[in-house]
Enzyme design. Sequence first.
Site, PDB file in Angstrom:
ATOM      1  N   ASP A  15       0.812  -1.230   0.000  1.00 56.55           N
ATOM      2  CA  ASP A  15       0.000   0.000   0.000  1.00 56.55           C
ATOM      3  C   ASP A  15       0.841   1.275   0.000  1.00 56.55           C
ATOM      4  O   ASP A  15       0.509   2.245   0.693  1.00 56.55           O
ATOM      5  CB  ASP A  15      -0.963   0.012   1.210  1.00 56.55           C
ATOM      6  CG  ASP A  15      -1.715  -1.285   1.353  1.00 56.55           C
ATOM      7  OD1 ASP A  15      -2.182  -1.803   0.328  1.00 56.55           O
ATOM      8  OD2 ASP A  15      -1.827  -1.794   2.479  1.00 56.55           O
ATOM      9  N   GLY A  17       1.965   2.782  -3.009  1.00 57.71           N
ATOM     10  CA  GLY A  17       1.916   3.481  -4.287  1.00 57.71           C
ATOM     11  C   GLY A  17       2.723   2.849  -5.414  1.00 57.71           C
ATOM     12  O   GLY A  17       3.165   3.545  -6.329  1.00 57.71           O
ATOM     13  N   LYS A  20       1.000   3.477  -8.763  1.00 67.40           N
ATOM     14  CA  LYS A  20       1.238   4.846  -9.231  1.00 67.40           C
ATOM     15  C   LYS A  20       2.622   4.974  -9.881  1.00 67.40           C
ATOM     16  O   LYS A  20       2.758   5.524 -10.977  1.00 67.40           O
ATOM     17  CB  LYS A  20       1.138   5.794  -8.025  1.00 67.40           C
ATOM     18  CG  LYS A  20       1.514   7.219  -8.330  1.00 67.40           C
ATOM     19  CD  LYS A  20       1.417   8.102  -7.101  1.00 67.40           C
ATOM     20  CE  LYS A  20       2.770   8.343  -6.488  1.00 67.40           C
ATOM     21  NZ  LYS A  20       2.763   9.466  -5.526  1.00 67.40           N
ATOM     22  N   ASN A  42      -5.133 -10.693  -3.925  1.00 68.49           N
ATOM     23  CA  ASN A  42      -4.981 -10.111  -2.586  1.00 68.49           C
ATOM     24  C   ASN A  42      -4.407  -8.693  -2.698  1.00 68.49           C
ATOM     25  O   ASN A  42      -4.578  -7.882  -1.803  1.00 68.49           O
ATOM     26  CB  ASN A  42      -4.078 -10.982  -1.687  1.00 68.49           C
ATOM     27  CG  ASN A  42      -2.751 -11.380  -2.323  1.00 68.49           C
ATOM     28  OD1 ASN A  42      -2.587 -11.283  -3.530  1.00 68.49           O
ATOM     29  ND2 ASN A  42      -1.826 -11.842  -1.513  1.00 68.49           N
ATOM     30  N   ALA A  43      -3.720  -8.410  -3.774  1.00 65.66           N
ATOM     31  CA  ALA A  43      -3.144  -7.082  -3.994  1.00 65.66           C
ATOM     32  C   ALA A  43      -4.236  -6.094  -4.391  1.00 65.66           C
ATOM     33  O   ALA A  43      -5.304  -6.479  -4.858  1.00 65.66           O
ATOM     34  CB  ALA A  43      -2.092  -7.151  -5.089  1.00 65.66           C
ATOM     35  N   HIS A  45      -4.196  -2.299  -6.409  1.00 61.05           N
ATOM     36  CA  HIS A  45      -3.421  -1.199  -6.974  1.00 61.05           C
ATOM     37  C   HIS A  45      -4.348  -0.049  -7.335  1.00 61.05           C
ATOM     38  O   HIS A  45      -5.318  -0.238  -8.049  1.00 61.05           O
ATOM     39  CB  HIS A  45      -2.665  -1.665  -8.231  1.00 61.05           C
ATOM     40  CG  HIS A  45      -1.612  -2.681  -7.922  1.00 61.05           C
ATOM     41  ND1 HIS A  45      -0.911  -3.349  -8.880  1.00 61.05           N
ATOM     42  CD2 HIS A  45      -1.140  -3.143  -6.745  1.00 61.05           C
ATOM     43  CE1 HIS A  45      -0.056  -4.172  -8.312  1.00 61.05           C
ATOM     44  NE2 HIS A  45      -0.179  -4.065  -7.013  1.00 61.05           N
ATOM     45  N   THR A 127      -6.549 -11.504   3.361  1.00 62.58           N
ATOM     46  CA  THR A 127      -7.523 -10.836   2.503  1.00 62.58           C
ATOM     47  C   THR A 127      -8.674 -11.772   2.121  1.00 62.58           C
ATOM     48  O   THR A 127      -9.563 -11.374   1.369  1.00 62.58           O
ATOM     49  CB  THR A 127      -6.838 -10.335   1.213  1.00 62.58           C
ATOM     50  OG1 THR A 127      -6.254 -11.459   0.549  1.00 62.58           O
ATOM     51  CG2 THR A 127      -5.749  -9.317   1.529  1.00 62.58           C
ATOM     52  N   THR A 247      -8.493  -3.801  -1.297  1.00 63.16           N
ATOM     53  CA  THR A 247      -9.076  -5.117  -1.480  1.00 63.16           C
ATOM     54  C   THR A 247     -10.127  -5.437  -0.427  1.00 63.16           C
ATOM     55  O   THR A 247     -11.147  -6.053  -0.715  1.00 63.16           O
ATOM     56  CB  THR A 247      -7.952  -6.182  -1.457  1.00 63.16           C
ATOM     57  OG1 THR A 247      -7.022  -5.856  -2.477  1.00 63.16           O
ATOM     58  CG2 THR A 247      -8.483  -7.587  -1.705  1.00 63.16           C
ATOM     59  N   GLY A 249     -11.248  -3.069   2.206  1.00 62.27           N
ATOM     60  CA  GLY A 249     -11.990  -1.947   2.760  1.00 62.27           C
ATOM     61  C   GLY A 249     -11.716  -1.729   4.248  1.00 62.27           C
ATOM     62  O   GLY A 249     -12.317  -0.861   4.880  1.00 62.27           O
ATOM     63  N   ARG A 250     -10.780  -2.517   4.814  1.00 57.01           N
ATOM     64  CA  ARG A 250     -10.490  -2.389   6.252  1.00 57.01           C
ATOM     65  C   ARG A 250      -9.654  -1.139   6.538  1.00 57.01           C
ATOM     66  O   ARG A 250      -8.838  -0.733   5.727  1.00 57.01           O
ATOM     67  CB  ARG A 250      -9.673  -3.603   6.739  1.00 57.01           C
ATOM     68  CG  ARG A 250     -10.389  -4.908   6.614  1.00 57.01           C
ATOM     69  CD  ARG A 250      -9.485  -6.041   7.051  1.00 57.01           C
ATOM     70  NE  ARG A 250      -8.295  -6.140   6.201  1.00 57.01           N
ATOM     71  CZ  ARG A 250      -7.481  -7.181   6.206  1.00 57.01           C
ATOM     72  NH1 ARG A 250      -7.713  -8.192   7.013  1.00 57.01           N
ATOM     73  NH2 ARG A 250      -6.422  -7.211   5.420  1.00 57.01           N
TER      74      ARG A 250
HETATM   75  P1  IMP Z   1      -2.985 -12.938   2.281  1.00 57.65           P
HETATM   76  O1  IMP Z   1      -1.977 -12.503   1.285  1.00 57.65           O
HETATM   77  O2  IMP Z   1      -4.418 -12.689   1.845  1.00 57.65           O
HETATM   78  O3  IMP Z   1      -2.770 -14.342   2.751  1.00 57.65           O
HETATM   79  O4  IMP Z   1      -2.800 -12.030   3.587  1.00 57.65           O
HETATM   80  C1  IMP Z   1      -1.665 -12.160   4.421  1.00 57.65           C
HETATM   81  C2  IMP Z   1      -1.298 -10.805   5.029  1.00 57.65           C
HETATM   82  O5  IMP Z   1      -0.811  -9.957   4.020  1.00 57.65           O
HETATM   83  C3  IMP Z   1      -2.474 -10.079   5.678  1.00 57.65           C
HETATM   84  O6  IMP Z   1      -1.993  -9.374   6.805  1.00 57.65           O
HETATM   85  C4  IMP Z   1      -2.912  -9.100   4.605  1.00 57.65           C
HETATM   86  O7  IMP Z   1      -3.536  -7.971   5.148  1.00 57.65           O
HETATM   87  C5  IMP Z   1      -1.583  -8.758   3.976  1.00 57.65           C
HETATM   88  N1  IMP Z   1      -1.707  -8.370   2.557  1.00 57.65           N
HETATM   89  C6  IMP Z   1      -1.866  -9.184   1.491  1.00 57.65           C
HETATM   90  N2  IMP Z   1      -1.907  -8.481   0.344  1.00 57.65           N
HETATM   91  C7  IMP Z   1      -1.737  -7.192   0.693  1.00 57.65           C
HETATM   92  C8  IMP Z   1      -1.644  -5.973  -0.066  1.00 57.65           C
HETATM   93  O8  IMP Z   1      -1.705  -5.947  -1.296  1.00 57.65           O
HETATM   94  N3  IMP Z   1      -1.464  -4.836   0.654  1.00 57.65           N
HETATM   95  C9  IMP Z   1      -1.350  -4.833   1.994  1.00 57.65           C
HETATM   96  N4  IMP Z   1      -1.415  -5.938   2.749  1.00 57.65           N
HETATM   97  C10 IMP Z   1      -1.619  -7.106   2.100  1.00 57.65           C
HETATM   98 MG    MG Z   2      -1.969  -2.328  -2.419  1.00 54.88          MG
END
Ligand code: IMP
Ligand code: MG
Length: 332
Positions: A15, A17, A20, A42-43, A45, A127, A247, A249-250
């Site tokens: 998170d 940027g 960007k 899980n990402a 952008h 996520t 992803t 909204g938290r």
């Molecule tokens: P997972 O990748 O969904 O298994 O999540 C594992 C950990 O990585 C959790 O704490 C998520 O919040 C964090 N996480 C996964 N992808 C991202 C991302 O793109 N940005 C920030 N945190 C992430």
């Molecule tokens: Mg991100």
Amino acid sequence: MIEYVDIVADLSWGDTGKGKVTSALVKEGEYDFVCRWAGGNNAGHTVFVDGKKYKTHLIPSGVFHGVTSVIGPGCVVNEQALTHELRYLENNGFDISKVRVSPRAHIVKRQHIEDDVSFLAKRFGTTSKGIAPCYADKMARRGTLAKDALPYWMMWDEKLYGKVLCEGAQGFYLDVDHGNYPYVTSSTTLPYGACSLGFPPQKIRRIYGTCKAYDTRSGVDPMFPEELLKDPELLRIADEGEEYGVTTGRRRKVNWLNLDLLIKATTISGATDVIVNKVDILMGTGTYRLFHEGVLKSFEDFASFKQYISHFLKTSDNHVGQINFSKHPEII
Ligand code: IMP
Ligand code: MG
């Protein structure tokens, strides 16, 4: 032949940027490919194109500029999410004909998501996208390859040439080997992971490391305790900086920049350039603080904050040449 490879990678917890920075580099760089090497949807952008905000999860940001966009063999792909994202981009006028998926990428199945939701999400604040169970099946050699699940036209021919840009996902301290295990994701988020796309490390020209002027963490991590959500100054930064997950909204937990960890990440990543994003948020609140050598330090103004960071980043045992301080959503 590959001329060179540039890499964008996050130096903290995601998170910061990357989307960007990638988008700005693609606009200028005449790249032939933009590739993702790890993670899945899980990402998240966030990219601004002509002043309009777009959110993607899986497809590399090259798609916003008509460059061939590759989802690499180290990635995991949710077919529905991919289809949804392609449609979203197409409906917004972007050319999706150059999006390719490695035949060796792994497919996220419904069972992976169910297992993530029931076993991992509550404990680790994942996520809930089925990432860890999918990588577990990959390692146990019972996964499903993209070539056996996705249409043939979508397959990448596994060739790279010319100028290549690799776009990281997640961040240094979410890396499965370098993060605060088990509060990590399941892939290699460090720039060396990009070599899994199929090029030798000698081809790497520049590594753009991204961070923010403050730290944030989505998900569970004892390094970011719940008390952070009670600190009025940090909460103000969270609000002004719109620190909510793309992803999930938290609300993200915010803390002052940890310079020790930033120096470590910069050094190990081999970042040649560091981009410190969202400095305008601190300018808005007028609070400039960071942790260094375990001590919280305060600064009078942005100039002294910036000078302090630059000094210690440059004098550490690393390869940093250029350090940029950037506003949101302004481009470097
Ligand atoms: P997972 O990748 O969904 O298994 O999540 C594992 C950990 O990585 C959790 O704490 C998520 O919040 C964090 N996480 C996964 N992808 C991202 C991302 O793109 N940005 C920030 N945190 C992430
Ligand atoms: Mg991100």
